[in-house]
Design a protein around this motif. Structure first.
Motif, short mmCIF file in Angstrom:
data_model
loop_
_atom_site.label_atom_id
_atom_site.label_comp_id
_atom_site.label_asym_id
_atom_site.label_seq_id
_atom_site.Cartn_x
_atom_site.Cartn_y
_atom_site.Cartn_z
N GLN A 133 0.83 -1.21 0.00
CA GLN A 133 0.00 0.00 0.00
C GLN A 133 0.87 1.26 0.00
N PHE A 134 1.94 1.26 0.79
CA PHE A 134 2.83 2.41 0.85
C PHE A 134 3.49 2.66 -0.51
N VAL A 135 3.96 1.60 -1.15
CA VAL A 135 4.62 1.73 -2.45
C VAL A 135 3.64 2.27 -3.50
N LEU A 136 2.44 1.73 -3.51
CA LEU A 136 1.43 2.21 -4.46
C LEU A 136 1.08 3.67 -4.20
N ARG A 137 0.93 4.02 -2.93
CA ARG A 137 0.60 5.40 -2.57
C ARG A 137 1.73 6.34 -2.97
N ALA A 138 2.97 5.93 -2.77
CA ALA A 138 4.11 6.76 -3.16
C ALA A 138 4.07 7.06 -4.66
N GLY A 139 3.80 6.04 -5.46
CA GLY A 139 3.72 6.24 -6.90
C GLY A 139 2.58 7.14 -7.31
N ARG A 140 1.42 6.90 -6.71
CA ARG A 140 0.24 7.71 -7.04
C ARG A 140 0.43 9.17 -6.63
N LEU A 141 0.97 9.37 -5.42
CA LEU A 141 1.19 10.72 -4.91
C LEU A 141 2.24 11.45 -5.75
N ALA A 142 3.32 10.76 -6.09
CA ALA A 142 4.38 11.38 -6.91
C ALA A 142 3.82 11.82 -8.25
N HIS A 143 3.01 10.96 -8.87
CA HIS A 143 2.42 11.31 -10.17
C HIS A 143 1.50 12.53 -10.04
N ALA A 144 0.71 12.57 -8.98
CA ALA A 144 -0.20 13.70 -8.78
C ALA A 144 0.58 14.98 -8.49
N LEU A 145 1.66 14.89 -7.73
CA LEU A 145 2.48 16.08 -7.45
C LEU A 145 3.11 16.61 -8.74
N ARG A 146 3.53 15.70 -9.61
CA ARG A 146 4.09 16.13 -10.91
C ARG A 146 3.02 16.83 -11.73
N LYS A 147 1.81 16.27 -11.76
CA LYS A 147 0.71 16.89 -12.50
C LYS A 147 0.41 18.29 -11.95
N ALA A 148 0.33 18.40 -10.64
CA ALA A 148 0.04 19.71 -10.03
C ALA A 148 1.13 20.71 -10.40
N ARG A 149 2.37 20.26 -10.40
CA ARG A 149 3.48 21.14 -10.78
C ARG A 149 3.33 21.57 -12.24
N ALA A 166 -2.60 15.03 -5.22
CA ALA A 166 -1.49 15.88 -4.75
C ALA A 166 -1.83 16.49 -3.40
N TRP A 167 -3.12 16.66 -3.11
CA TRP A 167 -3.54 17.23 -1.84
C TRP A 167 -3.59 16.19 -0.73
N GLU A 168 -3.27 14.94 -1.05
CA GLU A 168 -3.11 13.93 0.00
C GLU A 168 -1.75 14.08 0.68
N ALA A 169 -0.84 14.81 0.03
CA ALA A 169 0.49 15.03 0.60
C ALA A 169 0.35 15.77 1.93
N VAL A 170 0.91 15.22 2.96
CA VAL A 170 0.80 15.79 4.30
C VAL A 170 1.63 17.08 4.36
N PRO A 171 1.00 18.21 4.68
CA PRO A 171 1.76 19.46 4.76
C PRO A 171 2.51 19.57 6.08
N SER A 172 3.58 20.34 6.07
CA SER A 172 4.23 20.68 7.34
C SER A 172 3.41 21.79 7.98
N THR A 173 3.78 22.20 9.14
CA THR A 173 3.02 23.22 9.84
C THR A 173 3.12 24.59 9.15
N THR A 174 2.08 25.36 9.30
CA THR A 174 2.10 26.75 8.82
C THR A 174 2.81 27.64 9.85
N GLY A 175 3.01 27.09 11.03
CA GLY A 175 3.59 27.87 12.12
C GLY A 175 2.55 28.41 13.08
N GLN A 176 1.27 28.20 12.72
CA GLN A 176 0.17 28.68 13.57
C GLN A 176 -0.90 27.60 13.65
N ALA A 177 -1.25 27.19 14.84
CA ALA A 177 -2.22 26.11 15.02
C ALA A 177 -3.55 26.41 14.34
N GLY A 178 -3.99 27.66 14.39
CA GLY A 178 -5.25 28.03 13.75
C GLY A 178 -5.22 27.81 12.25
#
Length: 193
Positions: A50-66, A113-125
């Motif tokens: 599942q992790f390997v498949l997700r990595a491939g799918r997410l990478a492809h979506a990130l490339r498309k978004a770019r 591409a929006w499944e990619a976990v973001p880092s913090t914005t620096g503000q909890a809100g």
């Protein structure tokens, strides 16, 4: 090294390259650590299928978004964090949300591409608001929201200052999906042209 392990390594290396991110950023987008991802890429640890498949799918979506020049959740969080003032942070948040809408309307898998976990914005809100707005957009498009959007309500109410509304008016004009997580922003402040 056996052929299957090498094939997994090759798939992860390809996904990393296609994502356009650093190893640390791609690992974070997948919800794991850079060191753990490194052990997968070296063959020392075997990831789940599942992790390997997700990595491939997410990478492809990130490339498309770019390619589409569309913001992703990590890009939106970064833009909010780097904003020179709170007004600009709000603009970046809403621009990211609008870009997500565009991807959801494409129906080509690029919304992943929006499944990619973001880092913090620096503000909890802002972290919570980014998660809730993202979940809301996926639900409005009849799609399952990414796991990272499933958050607990903030411990204390977040009611950003408003130029002309009083606290009670802000609370009254906040959509239910926001108030459930203790965020209070008038619905009209979330509308973009």
């Amino acid at each position: 090294m056996d052929k299957d392990t090498q094939a997994v390594i090759d798939l992860l290396n390809h996904a990393l390259a296609e994502s356009g991110l650093s190893q640390a950023a791609f690992a974070g987008a997948l919800g794991t650590s850079a060191s753990r991802f490194s052990t997968y890429r070296s063959g020392k640890t075997k990831p789940t299928a599942q992790f390997v498949l997700r990595a491939g799918r997410l990478a492809h979506a990130l490339r498309k978004a770019r390619e589409y020049r569309i913001m992703t959740a990590p890009g939106t969080a970064s833009a909010i964090r780097e904003a020179s003032d709170e007004d600009w942070a709000w603009r970046m948040l809403l621009q990211g949300r609008d870009h997500l809408r565009l991807l959801l309307n494409r129906h080509d898998g690029s919304e992943a591409a929006w499944e990619a976990v973001p880092s913090t914005t620096g503000q909890a809100g802002f972290d919570a608001l980014l998660a809730v707005l993202t979940a809301h957009e996926f639900e409005a498009a009849a799609e399952d929201p990414p796991d990272w959007t499933m958050i607990e309500a903030l411990a204390d109410p977040w009611i950003p200052e408003h130029p002309f509304l009083e606290r009670d008016e802000i609370i009254k004009q906040t959509p239910a999906y926001l108030s459930r997580v203790n965020i209070f922003v008038p619905a009209r402040d979330l509308v973009t042209a």
